[in-house]
Scaffold this motif. Structure first.
Motif, PDB file in Angstrom:
ATOM      1  N   ARG A  45       0.824  -1.202   0.000  1.00  0.00           N
ATOM      2  CA  ARG A  45       0.000   0.000   0.000  1.00  0.00           C
ATOM      3  C   ARG A  45       0.864   1.261   0.000  1.00  0.00           C
ATOM      4  O   ARG A  45       0.496   2.270  -0.611  1.00  0.00           O
ATOM      5  CB  ARG A  45      -0.934  -0.020   1.218  1.00  0.00           C
ATOM      6  N   GLY A  46       2.019   1.201   0.667  1.00  0.00           N
ATOM      7  CA  GLY A  46       2.911   2.357   0.660  1.00  0.00           C
ATOM      8  C   GLY A  46       3.414   2.677  -0.732  1.00  0.00           C
ATOM      9  O   GLY A  46       3.446   3.846  -1.146  1.00  0.00           O
ATOM     10  N   VAL A  47       3.829   1.642  -1.460  1.00  0.00           N
ATOM     11  CA  VAL A  47       4.288   1.854  -2.836  1.00  0.00           C
ATOM     12  C   VAL A  47       3.162   2.421  -3.685  1.00  0.00           C
ATOM     13  O   VAL A  47       3.351   3.385  -4.452  1.00  0.00           O
ATOM     14  CB  VAL A  47       4.805   0.529  -3.433  1.00  0.00           C
ATOM     15  N   GLN A  48       1.978   1.843  -3.556  1.00  0.00           N
ATOM     16  CA  GLN A  48       0.839   2.315  -4.337  1.00  0.00           C
ATOM     17  C   GLN A  48       0.490   3.763  -4.000  1.00  0.00           C
ATOM     18  O   GLN A  48       0.167   4.566  -4.882  1.00  0.00           O
ATOM     19  CB  GLN A  48      -0.357   1.405  -4.087  1.00  0.00           C
ATOM     20  N   ARG A  49       0.553   4.099  -2.711  1.00  0.00           N
ATOM     21  CA  ARG A  49       0.218   5.461  -2.281  1.00  0.00           C
ATOM     22  C   ARG A  49       1.202   6.476  -2.849  1.00  0.00           C
ATOM     23  O   ARG A  49       0.803   7.539  -3.355  1.00  0.00           O
ATOM     24  CB  ARG A  49       0.229   5.522  -0.751  1.00  0.00           C
ATOM     25  N   VAL A  50       2.489   6.179  -2.779  1.00  0.00           N
ATOM     26  CA  VAL A  50       3.496   7.116  -3.275  1.00  0.00           C
ATOM     27  C   VAL A  50       3.362   7.313  -4.779  1.00  0.00           C
ATOM     28  O   VAL A  50       3.346   8.445  -5.281  1.00  0.00           O
ATOM     29  CB  VAL A  50       4.907   6.628  -2.902  1.00  0.00           C
ATOM     30  N   GLY A 102       0.753   6.753  -6.738  1.00  0.00           N
ATOM     31  CA  GLY A 102      -0.492   7.434  -7.063  1.00  0.00           C
ATOM     32  C   GLY A 102      -0.466   8.913  -6.732  1.00  0.00           C
ATOM     33  O   GLY A 102      -0.955   9.745  -7.507  1.00  0.00           O
ATOM     34  N   ASN A 103       0.132   9.277  -5.596  1.00  0.00           N
ATOM     35  CA  ASN A 103       0.187  10.687  -5.210  1.00  0.00           C
ATOM     36  C   ASN A 103       1.109  11.494  -6.123  1.00  0.00           C
ATOM     37  O   ASN A 103       0.791  12.638  -6.487  1.00  0.00           O
ATOM     38  CB  ASN A 103       0.655  10.817  -3.758  1.00  0.00           C
ATOM     39  N   VAL A 104       2.255  10.918  -6.471  1.00  0.00           N
ATOM     40  CA  VAL A 104       3.175  11.642  -7.351  1.00  0.00           C
ATOM     41  C   VAL A 104       2.536  11.881  -8.719  1.00  0.00           C
ATOM     42  O   VAL A 104       2.612  12.986  -9.279  1.00  0.00           O
ATOM     43  CB  VAL A 104       4.503  10.868  -7.483  1.00  0.00           C
ATOM     44  N   LEU A 105       1.904  10.855  -9.271  1.00  0.00           N
ATOM     45  CA  LEU A 105       1.205  11.049 -10.546  1.00  0.00           C
ATOM     46  C   LEU A 105       0.023  12.003 -10.373  1.00  0.00           C
ATOM     47  O   LEU A 105      -0.287  12.796 -11.272  1.00  0.00           O
ATOM     48  CB  LEU A 105       0.722   9.705 -11.079  1.00  0.00           C
ATOM     49  N   GLY A 106      -0.623  11.931  -9.214  1.00  0.00           N
ATOM     50  CA  GLY A 106      -1.774  12.800  -8.969  1.00  0.00           C
ATOM     51  C   GLY A 106      -1.422  14.266  -8.924  1.00  0.00           C
ATOM     52  O   GLY A 106      -2.201  15.118  -9.407  1.00  0.00           O
ATOM     53  N   VAL A 107      -0.265  14.614  -8.350  1.00  0.00           N
ATOM     54  CA  VAL A 107       0.112  16.028  -8.323  1.00  0.00           C
ATOM     55  C   VAL A 107       0.437  16.527  -9.735  1.00  0.00           C
ATOM     56  O   VAL A 107       0.239  17.707 -10.042  1.00  0.00           O
ATOM     57  CB  VAL A 107       1.297  16.279  -7.366  1.00  0.00           C
ATOM     58  N   LEU A 108       0.918  15.639 -10.599  1.00  0.00           N
ATOM     59  CA  LEU A 108       1.141  16.027 -11.993  1.00  0.00           C
ATOM     60  C   LEU A 108      -0.186  16.316 -12.687  1.00  0.00           C
ATOM     61  O   LEU A 108      -0.292  17.274 -13.471  1.00  0.00           O
ATOM     62  CB  LEU A 108       1.906  14.932 -12.728  1.00  0.00           C
ATOM     63  N   VAL A 130      -4.537   8.481  -8.095  1.00  0.00           N
ATOM     64  CA  VAL A 130      -4.213   9.470  -9.118  1.00  0.00           C
ATOM     65  C   VAL A 130      -5.336  10.501  -9.228  1.00  0.00           C
ATOM     66  O   VAL A 130      -5.090  11.679  -9.554  1.00  0.00           O
ATOM     67  CB  VAL A 130      -3.961   8.777 -10.474  1.00  0.00           C
ATOM     68  N   CYS A 131      -6.556  10.101  -8.953  1.00  0.00           N
ATOM     69  CA  CYS A 131      -7.691  11.031  -8.964  1.00  0.00           C
ATOM     70  C   CYS A 131      -7.951  11.636  -7.588  1.00  0.00           C
ATOM     71  O   CYS A 131      -8.395  12.783  -7.482  1.00  0.00           O
ATOM     72  CB  CYS A 131      -8.954  10.319  -9.450  1.00  0.00           C
ATOM     73  N   VAL A 132      -7.699  10.863  -6.534  1.00  0.00           N
ATOM     74  CA  VAL A 132      -7.938  11.374  -5.180  1.00  0.00           C
ATOM     75  C   VAL A 132      -7.041  12.567  -4.882  1.00  0.00           C
ATOM     76  O   VAL A 132      -7.471  13.572  -4.289  1.00  0.00           O
ATOM     77  CB  VAL A 132      -7.705  10.265  -4.133  1.00  0.00           C
ATOM     78  N   THR A 133      -5.780  12.500  -5.308  1.00  0.00           N
ATOM     79  CA  THR A 133      -4.815  13.554  -4.980  1.00  0.00           C
ATOM     80  C   THR A 133      -5.206  14.909  -5.564  1.00  0.00           C
ATOM     81  O   THR A 133      -5.264  15.906  -4.826  1.00  0.00           O
ATOM     82  CB  THR A 133      -3.411  13.142  -5.446  1.00  0.00           C
ATOM     83  N   PRO A 134      -5.492  15.029  -6.859  1.00  0.00           N
ATOM     84  CA  PRO A 134      -5.902  16.347  -7.356  1.00  0.00           C
ATOM     85  C   PRO A 134      -7.227  16.814  -6.755  1.00  0.00           C
ATOM     86  O   PRO A 134      -7.420  18.013  -6.546  1.00  0.00           O
ATOM     87  CB  PRO A 134      -6.012  16.134  -8.873  1.00  0.00           C
ATOM     88  N   ILE A 169       1.829  21.567  -4.540  1.00  0.00           N
ATOM     89  CA  ILE A 169       2.447  20.353  -5.086  1.00  0.00           C
ATOM     90  C   ILE A 169       3.658  19.947  -4.247  1.00  0.00           C
ATOM     91  O   ILE A 169       3.822  18.766  -3.899  1.00  0.00           O
ATOM     92  CB  ILE A 169       2.841  20.584  -6.555  1.00  0.00           C
ATOM     93  N   THR A 170       4.508  20.923  -3.920  1.00  0.00           N
ATOM     94  CA  THR A 170       5.706  20.619  -3.139  1.00  0.00           C
ATOM     95  C   THR A 170       5.344  20.039  -1.782  1.00  0.00           C
ATOM     96  O   THR A 170       5.905  19.012  -1.349  1.00  0.00           O
ATOM     97  CB  THR A 170       6.553  21.887  -2.960  1.00  0.00           C
ATOM     98  N   GLU A 171       4.406  20.676  -1.093  1.00  0.00           N
ATOM     99  CA  GLU A 171       4.024  20.203   0.233  1.00  0.00           C
ATOM    100  C   GLU A 171       3.384  18.826   0.169  1.00  0.00           C
ATOM    101  O   GLU A 171       3.611  17.979   1.043  1.00  0.00           O
ATOM    102  CB  GLU A 171       3.070  21.209   0.886  1.00  0.00           C
ATOM    103  N   ARG A 172       2.586  18.587  -0.864  1.00  0.00           N
ATOM    104  CA  ARG A 172       1.935  17.279  -0.985  1.00  0.00           C
ATOM    105  C   ARG A 172       2.952  16.176  -1.209  1.00  0.00           C
ATOM    106  O   ARG A 172       2.877  15.098  -0.595  1.00  0.00           O
ATOM    107  CB  ARG A 172       0.927  17.307  -2.138  1.00  0.00           C
ATOM    108  N   VAL A 173       3.929  16.406  -2.080  1.00  0.00           N
ATOM    109  CA  VAL A 173       4.938  15.391  -2.354  1.00  0.00           C
ATOM    110  C   VAL A 173       5.788  15.125  -1.109  1.00  0.00           C
ATOM    111  O   VAL A 173       6.056  13.963  -0.755  1.00  0.00           O
ATOM    112  CB  VAL A 173       5.827  15.821  -3.539  1.00  0.00           C
ATOM    113  N   VAL A 174       6.197  16.190  -0.430  1.00  0.00           N
ATOM    114  CA  VAL A 174       7.021  16.020   0.776  1.00  0.00           C
ATOM    115  C   VAL A 174       6.244  15.253   1.837  1.00  0.00           C
ATOM    116  O   VAL A 174       6.765  14.299   2.450  1.00  0.00           O
ATOM    117  CB  VAL A 174       7.477  17.389   1.310  1.00  0.00           C
TER     118      VAL A 174
END
Length: 554
Positions: free
Chosen positions: A350-355, A357-363, A403-407, A425-430
């Motif tokens: 789940r950690g891998v999936q979360r990271v 998905g979030n990185v693609l989501g901020v894009l 990928v949809c939840v993040t935006p 974006i920066t704060e979300r990724v960090v």
């Protein structure tokens, strides 16, 4: 001996897409219908800044879609009350202090309670994550005590609307969830029967089918004790699925699949013929409803390590975010909370999936932010589109839905005022990286040695249920209802054993698992179930099956 050396942290397969759920569109549409009217009403009133509170209630529409409507009504009411209670506690805390460390501590403790409550009630997806997101985000919203009742009232009103949205389909398909559960059981039983109990992968197919049949019975149990023609017909079909588990060689997989297809839509439920001497006694739902429930302490005890992981991991993630000077430490807290699954291996996945998905989501957010900033109407429409996409895709793999939840989450922060996309974006990724790293370290550090104890308890439960069934089989004229209840109890115990073994197999830092004993117990339980089914007349007797001793011996 520790199991830690056997476990790896895989990447291959973690991101592989699965098949979509057969009801993927139901939570997706329900979420949009529940969120849109309150949000658009606030937009028309010029108070889009209050949409966060209505969304707290509206997002309750994500829950309970696999439950029969009688059970769904109760479950959704509990979710709404839990959501509103968590929101109220968070808003009161936010109005009393602005100390970040204290607020993170409150959020972590609430996350642990929400995790334990969702696991204990088996509420199902999306579990505690949505509750944690709402309560944690609310902790960092400027608030006064005088505003709390109004904001909580908005959430409660939106929650009532979400309840109506989720219950409305019952007017057209009152038995829809039970029909779907039965169809899944029939298809799984057909897949097992097709192996002939000897082909490659037959053990896994049987475990899958047994779990599906058990889940379908639980669905009928959740519907309540009111008998009707449709439910009786579904019970007969489930018995035919159980017969396939007991005698796969004597089962026609095509017939099971045809019955499963017939359960789609609102047509009549096909009638499955049962041998006359078993027809009156095969329906043990009423007996199971009368069985005593497990004491609450027995339900909560196995969840204590997971709750401890959640509290410690969320707190440390939030503290780390504060130390880095990130303005929204609740993002790190929610990331950590979203990781915790049944064991460490699943938590890693789940950690891998979360990271990812979030990185693609901020894009994705970076791409749509200019459009959303043109007008608040476009902002709301983008949020609704991402809301639908998240629920439509998350069943295929968690990262795809994220990928949809993040935006969507980033756009919601702009309901009150427009913000700098680059900073968001920066704060979300960090916060995502901090939450995932700290959360996983906490999962590894907080051991769950009770996973091994749970297997021992499950093995003992299977032995007791099998011995009880064997004693009834040895009797010259056992009571049919007692035999049926014994068979169901043994099937449930075997399903619990398999779940306990699967959960413990991915846990670290514990003694070696009794894998051989688990396999022997499952084989013995399956033989006893087959013998019981033959004794009940559900399966034609063949060969030496008149002797129960050979059938039930481990």
């Amino acid at each position: 001996m520790s199991n830690a050396t056997r476990h790896r942290l895989p990447l291959a397969g973690v991101l592989r897409l699965g098949r979509p759920s057969d009801i993927w569109f139901k939570p997706a549409l329900s979420a949009v219908v529940a969120v849109a009217p309150p949000t658009l009403a606030l937009l028309a009133l010029g108070r889009l800044d209050l949409a966060m509170y209505t969304m707290a209630g509206s997002l309750c529409a994500l829950y309970g879609h696999n439950r029969p409507y009688a059970a769904r009504a109760r479950a959704l009411a509990g979710v709404v009350l839990g959501m509103v209670a968590g929101l109220a506690v968070a808003l009161v805390a936010a109005s009393l202090t602005t100390d970040g460390v204290l607020l993170v501590t409150v959020g972590a403790l609430m996350a642990a309670v929400q995790k334990a409550a969702c696991d204990a009630t088996r509420i199902g997806p999306p579990g505690h994550v949505v509750l944690v997101f709402i309560s944690s985000a609310s902790l960092f919203v400027p608030q006064t005590l005088g505003q709390v009742p109004g904001h909580v009232g908005l959430a409660l009103a939106a929650g009532a609307w979400a309840w109506l949205v989720c219950m409305a389909p019952g007017l057209l398909r009152p038995h829809g969830p039970e029909r779907r559960a039965t169809a899944r059981a029939l298809n799984a039983a057909a897949a097992y029967a097709a192996t002939g109990a000897t082909g490659e992968g037959h053990a896994g197919a049987r475990a899958t089918a047994a779990a599906a049949v058990h889940a379908a019975w639980q669905s009928l149990l959740a519907a309540g004790a009111r008998p009707d023609r449709t439910r009786r017909a579904l019970e007969r079909l489930l018995v035919r699925a159980e017969v396939a588990l007991a005698a796969p060689a004597d089962t026609d997989p095509g017939r099971l699949r045809a019955w499963a297809r017939a359960l789609r839509g609102t047509g009549r439920v096909p009638r499955a013929e049962i041998l006359p001497d078993a027809a009156d006694e095969l329906l043990g739902v009423d007996a199971e409803l009368a069985a005593p429930r497990r004491p609450l302490r027995h339900v909560l005890a196995p969840l204590a390590p997971l709750a401890a992981r959640t509290a410690i991991g969320c707190a440390l993630a939030g503290y780390a975010s504060l130390a880095l000077g990130v303005g929204r430490p609740y993002w790190a807290l929610v990331t950590a909370a979203s990781l915790y699954q049944a064991n460490v291996s699943l938590t890693w996945n789940r950690g891998v999936q979360r990271v990812v998905g979030n990185v693609l989501g901020v894009l994705v957010f970076a791409a749509v932010a200019p459009l959303a900033h043109l007008h608040q109407v476009l902002l709301v429409l983008c949020c609704l589109a991402f809301n639908f996409g998240a629920e439509a895709l998350i069943g295929r793999n968690y990262w795809l839905g994220t990928v949809c939840v993040t935006p969507m989450a980033l756009l919601v922060t702009e309901f009150a005022r427009a913000q700098d996309p680059g900073r968001l974006i920066t704060e979300r990724v960090v916060d995502t990286l901090v939450g995932a790293l700290v959360g996983f370290v906490a999962a590894v550090a907080v051991t769950n040695r009770r996973a091994g104890d749970r297997i021992e308890h499950a093995l003992a439960a299977v032995d007791r249920a099998r011995e009880h069934a064997a004693r009834l089989l040895a009797a010259p004229h056992p009571a049919p209802r007692s035999l049926e209840s014994a068979r169901r109890a043994l099937a449930a115990a075997a399903a619990d054993l398999r779940a306990a073994a699967d959960a413990a197999s991915g846990e670290w830092w514990q003694r070696a698992l009794p894998e051989e004993r688990v396999v022997l117990a499952e084989r013995s339980a399956h033989r006893t179930l087959a013998a019981t089914a033959r004794r009940q007349g559900l399966v034609p007797s063949t060969g030496n099956t008149g002797s129960t001793t050979e059938d039930v011996r481990p």
